[in-house]
Design a protein around this motif. Structure first.
Motif, mmCIF file in Angstrom:
data_model
loop_
_atom_site.group_PDB
_atom_site.id
_atom_site.type_symbol
_atom_site.label_atom_id
_atom_site.label_comp_id
_atom_site.label_asym_id
_atom_site.label_seq_id
_atom_site.Cartn_x
_atom_site.Cartn_y
_atom_site.Cartn_z
ATOM 1 N N LEU A 102 0.703 -1.247 -0.028
ATOM 2 C CA LEU A 102 -0.083 0.046 -0.033
ATOM 3 C C LEU A 102 0.867 1.291 0.020
ATOM 4 C CD1 LEU A 102 -2.688 -1.060 2.659
ATOM 5 C CD2 LEU A 102 -2.979 -1.047 -0.089
ATOM 6 N N LEU A 114 -4.710 6.293 -2.190
ATOM 7 C CA LEU A 114 -4.119 5.157 -1.851
ATOM 8 C C LEU A 114 -3.971 4.362 -2.896
ATOM 9 C CD1 LEU A 114 -3.320 3.285 0.582
ATOM 10 C CD2 LEU A 114 -5.655 2.515 0.778
ATOM 11 N N GLU A 117 -3.872 -1.114 -3.783
ATOM 12 C CA GLU A 117 -4.810 -1.971 -2.757
ATOM 13 C C GLU A 117 -4.827 -3.476 -3.661
ATOM 14 O OE1 GLU A 117 -8.170 -0.169 -0.243
ATOM 15 O OE2 GLU A 117 -7.869 1.193 -1.903
ATOM 16 N N PHE A 120 -1.893 -5.371 -2.746
ATOM 17 C CA PHE A 120 -1.863 -5.693 -1.190
ATOM 18 C C PHE A 120 -2.819 -6.876 -1.184
ATOM 19 C CE2 PHE A 120 -4.070 -4.761 3.065
ATOM 20 C CZ PHE A 120 -2.841 -5.046 3.704
ATOM 21 N N ARG A 138 -3.253 -1.726 7.026
ATOM 22 C CA ARG A 138 -4.586 -1.005 6.972
ATOM 23 C C ARG A 138 -4.630 0.262 7.729
ATOM 24 N NH1 ARG A 138 -6.799 -0.998 2.482
ATOM 25 N NH2 ARG A 138 -7.260 -2.992 1.604
ATOM 26 N N ALA A 141 -2.193 2.812 6.703
ATOM 27 C CA ALA A 141 -2.596 3.403 5.541
ATOM 28 C C ALA A 141 -3.840 4.876 5.775
ATOM 29 C CB ALA A 141 -3.299 2.621 4.645
#
Length: 166
Positions: A102, A114, A117, A120, A138, A141
């Motif tokens: 991320l 962001l 994803e 990720f 998470r 982020a």
């Protein structure tokens, strides 16, 4: 005064080499340890051929946090690039961390987003990220999206450390 050189090594969760390069050790402040790279610094992604970065930048390695931040000098179109990582570890002239895919990015035109994803999600399966790694990534982020969007320190203004590499 000449700066000491350090090795910067990002790895993937399986230990494989990701981005790596040398940098100048610029100093330390309340945000963490700062390194810098002049224009033309060579970096490599894994075993790929080296590339020369066109613009100077500085990297921030905060203490006990699951991220690193790159601040590019103008005219680079990306102002800030935060990698979600494991906590950076310093040992024998090298800082190393695991890249957790991320990225929080702020462009010079004001866009903040962001990124990666999908990577990720894919790597959670491929590398079997433990639940605590997923949760930390998470939460980090989310925190960085808020901090970068709100222009809170160290994301408020270009860091003075850039003056050492431009």
């Amino acid at each position: 005064m000449p700066f000491e050189t350090v090795n910067v090594t990002y790895r993937k969760y399986d230990g494989s080499l990701h981005w790596h390069h040398t940098a100048l050790l610029l100093g330390e402040d309340e945000h963490g340890v700062w390194t810098g790279c002049v224009a033309g610094t060579l970096g490599r992604k894994g075993a790929e051929p080296p590339i020369a970065w066109e613009h100077p930048f500085v990297l921030l390695f905060p203490r006990d946090a699951w991220w690193t931040a790159l601040f590019n000098a103008e005219p680079d179109r990306t102002e800030i690039y935060c990698d979600i990582t494991t906590v950076p570890e310093w040992r024998d002239g090298e800082v190393t961390m695991v890249d957790l895919d991320l990225d929080v990015i702020r462009k010079r035109d004001g866009r903040i987003f962001l990124d990666d994803e999908d990577e990720f999600a894919e790597h959670q399966v491929r590398y079997a990220y433990p639940p605590e790694v997923i949760a930390n990534a998470r939460a980090t982020a989310d925190h960085l999206m808020e901090a970068v969007t709100a222009f809170t320190a160290p994301f408020a203004t270009p860091p003075h450390w850039l003056s050492h590499v431009v």
